[in-house]
Design an enzyme around this catalytic site. Structure first.
Site, short mmCIF file in Angstrom:
data_model
loop_
_atom_site.label_atom_id
_atom_site.label_comp_id
_atom_site.label_asym_id
_atom_site.label_seq_id
_atom_site.Cartn_x
_atom_site.Cartn_y
_atom_site.Cartn_z
CD GLN A 212 -10.56 15.28 -44.46
OE1 GLN A 212 -9.64 15.88 -43.91
NE2 GLN A 212 -11.72 15.85 -44.69
CG ASN A 213 -14.68 10.47 -41.31
OD1 ASN A 213 -14.02 11.45 -41.01
ND2 ASN A 213 -15.97 10.52 -41.52
CB VAL A 214 -9.73 6.20 -39.29
CG1 VAL A 214 -8.67 7.02 -40.01
CG2 VAL A 214 -10.02 6.80 -37.91
CG HIS B 187 -6.58 10.75 -43.04
ND1 HIS B 187 -7.25 11.82 -42.50
CD2 HIS B 187 -5.75 11.27 -43.98
CE1 HIS B 187 -6.85 12.94 -43.10
NE2 HIS B 187 -5.95 12.64 -44.00
CB CYS C 130 2.91 -6.45 -42.73
SG CYS C 130 4.58 -7.07 -42.43
N GLY D 152 -18.95 17.82 -43.88
CA GLY D 152 -18.51 17.57 -42.51
C GLY D 152 -17.01 17.58 -42.30
CB SER E 115 -12.63 21.76 -39.85
OG SER E 115 -11.51 20.92 -39.81
CD GLU F 270 -19.27 25.13 -36.16
OE1 GLU F 270 -18.04 25.31 -36.37
OE2 GLU F 270 -19.73 24.60 -35.14
N1 LIG Z 1 -14.93 9.66 -37.58
C1 LIG Z 1 -13.61 9.61 -37.77
O1 LIG Z 1 -13.07 8.68 -38.37
C2 LIG Z 1 -12.76 10.75 -37.25
C3 LIG Z 1 -13.16 11.43 -36.11
C4 LIG Z 1 -12.33 12.47 -35.65
C5 LIG Z 1 -11.17 12.82 -36.35
N2 LIG Z 1 -10.82 12.15 -37.48
C6 LIG Z 1 -9.59 12.59 -38.21
O2 LIG Z 1 -9.24 13.92 -37.79
C7 LIG Z 1 -9.00 14.83 -38.87
C8 LIG Z 1 -9.93 16.02 -38.67
O3 LIG Z 1 -10.40 16.67 -39.82
P1 LIG Z 1 -11.95 16.76 -40.19
O4 LIG Z 1 -12.11 17.97 -41.02
O5 LIG Z 1 -12.40 15.45 -40.69
O6 LIG Z 1 -12.71 16.95 -38.80
P2 LIG Z 1 -12.87 18.24 -37.86
O7 LIG Z 1 -13.24 17.73 -36.50
O8 LIG Z 1 -11.74 19.16 -38.00
O9 LIG Z 1 -14.15 18.99 -38.47
C9 LIG Z 1 -15.44 18.46 -38.37
C10 LIG Z 1 -16.36 19.34 -39.20
O10 LIG Z 1 -17.64 18.75 -39.22
C11 LIG Z 1 -18.61 19.73 -39.01
N3 LIG Z 1 -19.79 19.04 -38.45
C12 LIG Z 1 -20.10 18.79 -37.15
N4 LIG Z 1 -21.27 18.11 -37.07
C13 LIG Z 1 -21.71 17.94 -38.34
C14 LIG Z 1 -22.84 17.31 -38.92
N5 LIG Z 1 -23.79 16.73 -38.16
N6 LIG Z 1 -22.97 17.30 -40.28
C15 LIG Z 1 -22.04 17.90 -41.07
N7 LIG Z 1 -20.93 18.51 -40.57
C16 LIG Z 1 -20.77 18.52 -39.23
C17 LIG Z 1 -17.98 20.75 -38.09
O11 LIG Z 1 -18.62 22.02 -38.22
C18 LIG Z 1 -16.55 20.77 -38.64
O12 LIG Z 1 -16.41 21.70 -39.68
C19 LIG Z 1 -9.23 14.04 -40.11
O13 LIG Z 1 -7.99 13.88 -40.68
C20 LIG Z 1 -9.79 12.67 -39.68
O14 LIG Z 1 -8.99 11.61 -40.22
C21 LIG Z 1 -11.60 11.11 -37.92
ZN LIG Z 2 4.52 -8.89 -43.92
#
Ligand SMILES: NC(=O)c1ccc[n+]([C@@H]2O[C@H](COP(=O)([O-])OP(=O)(O)OC[C@H]3O[C@@H](n4cnc5c(N)ncnc54)[C@H](O)[C@@H]3O)[C@@H](O)[C@H]2O)c1
Ligand SMILES: [Zn+2]
Length: 246
Positions: A108-110, A126, A134, A193, A195, A221
């Site tokens: 889900q990370n970007v 995401h 574009c 990692g 939620s 958690e």
């Molecule tokens: N790095 C990124 O690209 C980034 C950063 C923030 C948000 N987002 C976006 O925001 C939305 C949030 O949803 P989500 O569930 O990904 O994030 P979230 O912030 O809702 O949850 C993060 C989870 O990671 C856990 N966590 C914290 N530290 C950790 C570690 N060291 N090891 C393992 N787990 C750990 C927390 O307990 C929590 O459950 C997503 O859609 C995402 O696209 C992306």
């Molecule tokens: Zn184009």
């Protein structure tokens, strides 16, 4: 301490890890926390850019209203991310691609840190801050760190926008469907990692579980998915993941 950590991994999980041929991993913001990227609920969602809250500047409405401001915000985010490195959890998952016959990494990370660690074929549900798209023909362009970002589509002359799913937008078609198929077919599923509040991504471990996979969560958690999991490894991804294959 090391011995206690190794004890965290059950014999059942070690055995399944050894014999599985189809494995799916879903990661969320938590896997990048140890690289210095704030998680969404751990402070990332409170970010404000030029007086605009995170969910306003990162919204579909803002792309229509003020695309240059959206780019300024994403250029700033990339400038921060460029200084960060993948952590042991990203590197461990990059290695897993060679361990299993079919390995699917869905994130889900970007932030692009899975790719930076060497993972290929990552399903980025995401999108990525390291791509532009574009607005007319949807052609996607890589943004190379340290190089000037493309600002217009060479194919059709259309404007480019960040290739990221913003607030108020649907997931790109195709990516989730492939991930869901792999979840349906996997024998072992890791949820790391996240939620597990953002759907449809959080539905992938549910699909895997319903189809008979062994589901394992790695998170310091408990989450809404913990109860569904066969095993919950309570700890940081960068510390726990390297222990699994030992
Ligand atoms: N790095 C990124 O690209 C980034 C950063 C923030 C948000 N987002 C976006 O925001 C939305 C949030 O949803 P989500 O569930 O990904 O994030 P979230 O912030 O809702 O949850 C993060 C989870 O990671 C856990 N966590 C914290 N530290 C950790 C570690 N060291 N090891 C393992 N787990 C750990 C927390 O307990 C929590 O459950 C997503 O859609 C995402 O696209 C992306
Ligand atoms: Zn184009």
């Amino acid at each position: 301490m090391q011995i206690m950590q190794s004890d965290l991994i059950s014999a059942e999980l070690r055995n399944r890890f050894k014999h599985a041929s189809r494995v799916l991993v879903l990661t969320g913001a938590g896997i990048s926390a140890e690289s210095g990227v704030p998680t969404f609920r751990g402070g990332g969602n409170t970010a404000v850019w030029k007086g605009m809250p995170f969910d306003v500047i990162s919204s579909a409405t803002m792309v229509e209203r003020d695309l240059p401001a959206v780019w300024e915000w994403f250029d700033y985010r990339r400038s921060l991310l460029q200084k960060l490195q993948p952590n042991p959890a990203h590197y461990e998952l990059a290695r897993w691609a060679d361990v299993f016959q079919e390995f699917t990494l869905v994130t889900q990370n970007v932030d692009g840190l899975h790719r930076a660690a060497g993972s290929r074929d990552v399903i980025e549900l995401h999108g990525s801050v390291w791509r532009a798209r574009c607005v007319s023909c949807r052609t996607s362009y890589e943004i190379i760190p340290g190089e000037r970002r493309p600002d217009v589509c060479v194919g059709c002359g259309g404007s480019l926008r960040p290739d990221v799913v913003l607030f108020g937008e649907m997931l790109p078609s195709g990516a989730f469907e492939i991930a869901a198929e792999r979840a349906q077919a996997c024998q072992l599923c890791f949820v790391i990692g996240t939620s597990a509040l953002v759907y449809p991504a959080a539905g992938l471990p549910e699909i895997a579980k319903a189809a008979g996979a062994y589901v394992c969560e790695v998170n310091p958690e408990f989450t809404p998915l913990s109860a569904l999991c066969d095993e919950v490894l309570t700890g940081k991804a960068g510390e726990v993941l390297p222990l699994i294959s030992q």
